[in-house]
Design a protein around this motif. Structure first.
Motif: not given
Ligand SMILES: C[S@@+](CC[C@H](N)C(=O)[O-])C[C@H]1O[C@@H](n2cnc3c(N)ncnc32)[C@H](O)[C@@H]1O
Length: 243
Positions: A20, A24, A47, A91-92, A95, A116-117, A133-134, A137
């Motif tokens: 993942v 990103f 959004k 987390i990234n 991004m 990290d969430a 948001a997004f 998953r």
């Molecule tokens: C598709 S992007 C969404 C970005 C933004 N929220 C948007 O809607 O445009 C998904 C984000 O989830 C973050 N992510 C993935 N796993 C995560 C985790 N365990 N904790 C926090 N963020 C995470 C990724 O790094 C990425 O930036």
């Protein structure tokens, strides 16, 4: 080590987090343009709807999880005003940096934290509203992440989960064609990366549907959960109240 899925593949849990991150890291610089192209601008409406449902007031404390390039953080910050607080997290690093630079260019300096969430570095009850948001998953332990989101909310606080979901039956065939035939090609053409967009299409199919996510949120301690289907279920907004 336990196994989980990365798109349609079964991988070790540690491997999923690494992959993942790879996705990103790869898409961060082209993320916003790709979002507009692949959703035909619809992510802006999804959004905007989320921000309207958030119904924030001046002074509210908001945590934006997986905030990425900062669309929600920016809109929330405008609503809570100078007496409020919006914490923009992801987390990234790639991004988050892209988002932070973009917000700074627009004159908005928000507290920005890599986290990290699944292990949030905030005290219990610190926020009036939490959004993701997004992002859900992509998380390995969704139950743990939802429980953490509940922990950092005050009693009566709300969690907004905006995420791809299960589309209504008549849309399924054209949506599958678009997802598996068009998206990877678009990703290759614009971001030089077909694989990350193939992962996007696969991860959407593996994500819990509306009813399953609602049940997961209830188990995580959200006493009341509403589901708003958007664009025929392409996306759903789940609103959970900690009560
Ligand atoms: C598709 S992007 C969404 C970005 C933004 N929220 C948007 O809607 O445009 C998904 C984000 O989830 C973050 N992510 C993935 N796993 C995560 C985790 N365990 N904790 C926090 N963020 C995470 C990724 O790094 C990425 O930036």
């Amino acid at each position: 080590m336990s196994q989980t899925h990365f798109g349609f593949q079964t991988v070790d849990e540690g491997e999923k987090a690494r992959r993942v991150k790879g996705v990103f890291d790869s898409v961060a610089s082209r993320y916003d343009v790709m979002n507009d192209l692949m959703s035909m601008g619809m992510h802006r409406a999804w959004k905007a709807y989320t921000v309207a449902v958030a119904n924030l007031r001046e002074g509210d404390r908001v945590l934006d999880i997986a905030g990425g390039t900062g669309d929600l953080s920016r809109a929330f910050a405008r609503r809570v005003g100078p007496t409020g607080r919006v914490v923009h997290t992801d987390i990234n690093e790639a991004m988050l940096r892209t988002g932070r630079d973009r917000l700074l260019d627009e004159g908005l300096a928000l507290p920005t934290t890599i986290c990290d969430a699944e292990k949030l570095p905030f005290k219990d009850g610190s926020f009036d509203l939490v959004s993701v948001a997004f992002g859900l998953r992509n998380m390995t332990h969704k139950d743990a992440a939802l429980a953490e989101m509940g922990r950092v909310l005050r009693d009566g606080g709300r969690l907004l989960v905006l995420e791809f979901s299960r589309v209504a039956e008549p849309l399924r065939k054209p949506y599958d064609w678009y997802s598996f035939q068009v998206l990877p090609r678009l990703g290759q053409w614009v971001a030089g990366d077909a694989e990350s967009y193939r992962y996007l299409a696969e991860s959407i199919r593996m994500h819990p549907d509306q009813a399953t996510l609602k049940a997961m949120m209830k188990t995580a301690g959200f006493g009341h959960v509403d589901v708003h289907n958007l664009s025929g279920g392409v996306v759903a907004l789940h609103v959970g109240i900690k009560c």
